[in-house]
Structures are given as C-alpha cells and as structure tokens.
Design a protein around this motif. Structure first.
Motif: not given
Length: 125
Positions: A38-56, A89-95
């Motif tokens: 996610r990236q909010a105005p004026g802030k760096e892109r922030e990692g929120v979560s990820c899911i791994r292939g194979h075993d999830g 504070e969760d307001t952002a563009v989510y990618y």
C-alpha cells in the motif's frame, strides 16, 4: 502475458471491512509469491502481506497483524486480502504484485516483477 489485476477497493467507515482481490493470469500461484502493498500520499510503498506459492505460508506487517488475512483460491488463480477493523491510517492505494521466488518473510518491492494498477481504499467517517 503475465499480469495481476486488483479489485475490491472503496470507501468504508472506521471499524469496517473490505476484501481485495488479486486475479493472476499467465502463471500459476504455486510458483510465485503474491504480495500486497500500500502507498499513502507522501509516503513510501509499504509491504502489507504476502503468501508463498507451493505451501501457502503467509506473512504480515506488524501494523496489520490480527486484522488482515491473506488467502488464495488456486482454482480461480486469485489471492484475497480480507481487511477487518479498518482504521483511517489504512487509507492508501493497495497494490498486488507477483515475485518468482518463494518468500520466507515479507519481501521488499524490488523482489516483485509484476504489479497491478492499484485500487484505492479509503477509511473515513
């Protein structure tokens, strides 16, 4: 052509919920890590979560642990981000993004090769 496409953003009141979707095409989820940023105005892109292939296996930023849940539907080749107890504070563009590696932690943005166009999430009363 390999691509990911987000959907599901919108306006929600504090304490509410949204579910974002990331539809993948041109590849199968088993061999990639899919991440949400996610990236909010004026802030760096922030990692929120990820899911791994194979075993999830799943990984979360401390700021969203216990509130957000990442999951996938292999039959639909889609990854979801369920967001509960939303805060302003969760307001952002989510990618969402795809990385051709199997993550063992949250991956930084430069590990990801393919990015969606983003979807706006606004938490406001």
């Amino acid at each position: 052509q390999l691509q990911v496409v987000e959907s599901g953003g919108g306006l929600v009141q504090p304490g509410g919920s949204l579910r974002l979707s990331c539809a993948a095409s041109g590849f199968t989820l088993d061999y990639y890590t899919i991440g949400w940023f996610r990236q909010a105005p004026g802030k760096e892109r922030e990692g929120v979560s990820c899911i791994r292939g194979h075993d999830g296996s799943t990984y979360y930023a401390d700021s969203v642990k216990g509130r957000f849940t990442i999951s996938r539907d292999n039959a639909k080749n889609t990854v979801y981000l369920q967001m509960n107890s939303l805060k302003p504070e969760d307001t952002a563009v989510y990618y969402c993004a795809a990385a051709p590696v199997l993550a063992t932690t949250l991956l930084p943005p430069n590990e990801y090769d393919y990015w969606g166009q983003g979807t706006q999430v606004t938490v406001s009363s």
